[in-house]
Design an enzyme around this catalytic site. Structure first.
Site, short mmCIF file in Angstrom:
data_model
loop_
_atom_site.label_atom_id
_atom_site.label_comp_id
_atom_site.label_asym_id
_atom_site.label_seq_id
_atom_site.Cartn_x
_atom_site.Cartn_y
_atom_site.Cartn_z
N LYS A 1 0.85 -1.20 0.00
CA LYS A 1 0.00 0.00 0.00
C LYS A 1 0.88 1.24 0.00
O LYS A 1 1.48 1.61 1.01
CB LYS A 1 -0.93 0.05 1.21
CG LYS A 1 -2.05 1.06 0.96
CD LYS A 1 -2.64 1.69 2.19
CE LYS A 1 -1.86 2.85 2.74
NZ LYS A 1 -1.81 4.06 1.87
N CYS B 1 13.43 11.35 6.60
CA CYS B 1 13.43 10.88 7.98
C CYS B 1 14.79 11.12 8.63
O CYS B 1 14.89 11.26 9.84
CB CYS B 1 13.09 9.40 8.00
SG CYS B 1 14.04 8.49 6.78
#
Ligand code: NAD
Length: 490
Positions: A188, A297
């Site tokens: 996903k 990140c």
């Protein structure tokens, strides 16, 4: 300034509603959702929206492929060749991937093609070499007349859930080792950036991946993501995204105690010591944070600068910021950096900048929205930041750099480590004793010294503390998608 002409394949791809990819076929859902172009704020594409029913279909397809398909019974050489062929196709079509990610994410086309797409291909290339090297061991046990050995088995059906900042690359980090280890997958992608991963599913079929081995189901996090994370047919979830969603995924996993690996947020400390080579350290520290427009990140968003060089460093950083241009990813010639991903994200980032100023910090560059079409924020440097300010503690995930002043090694180490996160850290110094001591003591999954952001498909990557658990890349990633079985023979 003109817009780069769309490749015919890209025009066709975004010119019609894209379906889900389940069992080697394109499947429409009851509803579709709109994907916006962050460079304009306008509609980019319509995508079929997976709900619980489609998640179930995709898991069933992956489960069939795992239990009955040729993927898990074919020899390692055959699996290697398919993954290698996929890497070839990704390199050949890097410009298509580049345009899809430049439109969808906003990053400059050349970066999306040469970095995101080519590094993704490299990732598949590296993991293509693994299937015939996933070996167990024979164990010298103490019980007489027994043979004990281990088999390294795939985990099963893996649910992979990925973010929008590197749409293709983050999916590749998970998909390549999951496939190399013999698993089947339901992937996903982020609802913000599903295009390149849908195209990857088509290419995987072309490379010879059997139907059902890779299923791609774009949809909303709360719906498709949550249903996938909770699904009893999923044996393992590999997740990259925010720490908040990471917690929800762990909670959703308890029903069948599925395996979970998490690559989460960060608030990396980047330390500039007074003995650093500033000709490298200033641009290095700049791009440590502003690379990918700060939407990384690993962004070195807490820049600790020694008091003796503080003013010189701040002046150097501001000068670089002033010389860069921010604009649409598909402009030619290319801008240096693109928009942020969404209006919501833009407001969140600017809210952090306002709050920092209310708490006593100073905005040295940028700080307000640029223009009124698309979601652009000029490169923003915040000076006078102290450890307790919100901007020094929470992930901003945008083009905002906080500069903090320090005077002493022991002090800066404690301050650098006083974060809930621990994904990456770095330092700039010429003193090998200091470098070794700091690299050892910084609480982070990766430490960069006199460089930043470097990764390799062969080198482990992941976080400590609330930056997650598990290591992607290299041999660690094979372990992440495998189970060890111990066999005893009398
Ligand atoms: P996010 O957590 O909002 O979304 C990530 C993915 O999770 C998306 O596909 C989303 O649809 C899905 N999701 C959302 N809610 C869910 C739920 N309840 N259940 C299951 N899935 C759900 O993160 P984002 O905004 O897309 O990405 C930014 C975040 O990702 C930042 O925190 C960043 O630090 C982190 N990130 C980490 C790494 C790393 O390697 N550590 C790399 C890139 C990004």
């Amino acid at each position: 300034m003109s817009t780069i002409a769309l490749l015919p394949e890209v025009s066709q791809f975004i010119g019609r509603t894209q379906g889900l990819r389940i069992n080697g076929r394109e499947v429409m859902a009851e509803e579709a959702f709109a994907v916006l172009n962050p460079s304009t704020g306008g509609l980019l594409a319509q995508i079929a929206k997976a709900g619980a029913r489609e998640v179930d279909l995709a898991v069933t397809s992956a489960s069939q492929a795992f239990h009955h398909g040729p993927w898990t019974t074919m020899g390692p050489d055959a699996r290697s060749r398919i993954i290698w062929r996929l890497a070839d196709l990704m390199e050949e079509r890097a410009a298509i991937f580049g345009q899809l990610d430049a439109l969808d994410n906003g990053k400059p086309f050349a970066v999306a093609r040469d970095v995101d797409a080519m590094w993704s291909a490299r990732h598949f290339r590296y993991f293509a070499g693994w299937p015939d090297k996933i070996e167990g061991a024979t164990i010298p046990v103490n019980i007489p007349d027994r043979l004990n050995y281990t088999l390294i088995k795939p985990v099963g059906v893996c649910g992979l859930i990925t973010p929008w900042n590197y749409p293709l690359l983050m999916a590749s980090w998970k998909l390549a080792p999951a496939l190399a280890a013999g698993n089947t997958v339901v992937l996903k992608p982020s609802e913000e950036t599903p295009l390149s991963v849908l195209y990857l599913a088509d290419l995987a079929l072309e490379a010879g991946l059997p139907p059902g081995v890779l299923n791609v189901i774009p949809g909303l996090g709360q719906e498709a993501g949550a249903a996938l994370a909770a699904h009893p047919g999923i044996a393992k979830v590999g997740f990259t995204g925010s720490t908040r969603t990471g917690r929800a995924i762990v909670e959703a996993s308890v029903g069948n105690l599925k395996r979970v690996s998490l690559e989460l947020g960060g608030k990396a400390a980047n330390i500039l010591f007074a003995d650093a080579d500033l000709s490298r350290a200033i641009p290095g520290a700049f791009w440590a944070n502003f690379g990918n427009n700060g939407q990384s990140c690993t962004a070195g968003s807490r820049l600790f600068v020694h008091a003796d060089i503080h003013d010189q460093v701040v002046a150097g950083l501001s000068e670089i910021a002033a010389g860069l241009r921010v604009g649409p990813g598909m402009d030619d010639p290319a801008h240096d950096l693109g928009p942020v991903i969404s209006e919501k994200q833009m407001r969140m980032i600017l809210g952090h900048v306002d709050k920092a100023q209310m708490q006593g910090a100073t905005c040295l560059t940028g700080g307000a929205r640029a223009g009124d079409s698309g979601w652009f924020i000029p490169l923003t440097i915040i000076g006078g930041v102290t450890d307790e300010m919100t901007i020094a503690r929470e992930e901003v995930f945008g083009p905002v750099l906080s500069v903090l002043r320090f005077t002493d090694d022991a002090e800066v180490l404690v301050r650098a480590n006083s974060s809930d996160y621990g994904l990456a850290a770095g330092l700039w110094s010429q003193d090998v004793t200091r470098v070794r001591r700091m690299a050892d003591a910084l609480q982070a999954g990766t430490v960069w010294v006199n460089c930043w952001g470097e990764t390799d498909a062969a080198s482990p990557f992941g976080g400590v503390k609330q930056s997650g658990y598990g290591r992607e890349m290299g041999r660690d990633a094979i372990a992440l998608y495998s189970e060890t079985k111990s066999v005893w023979i009398a």
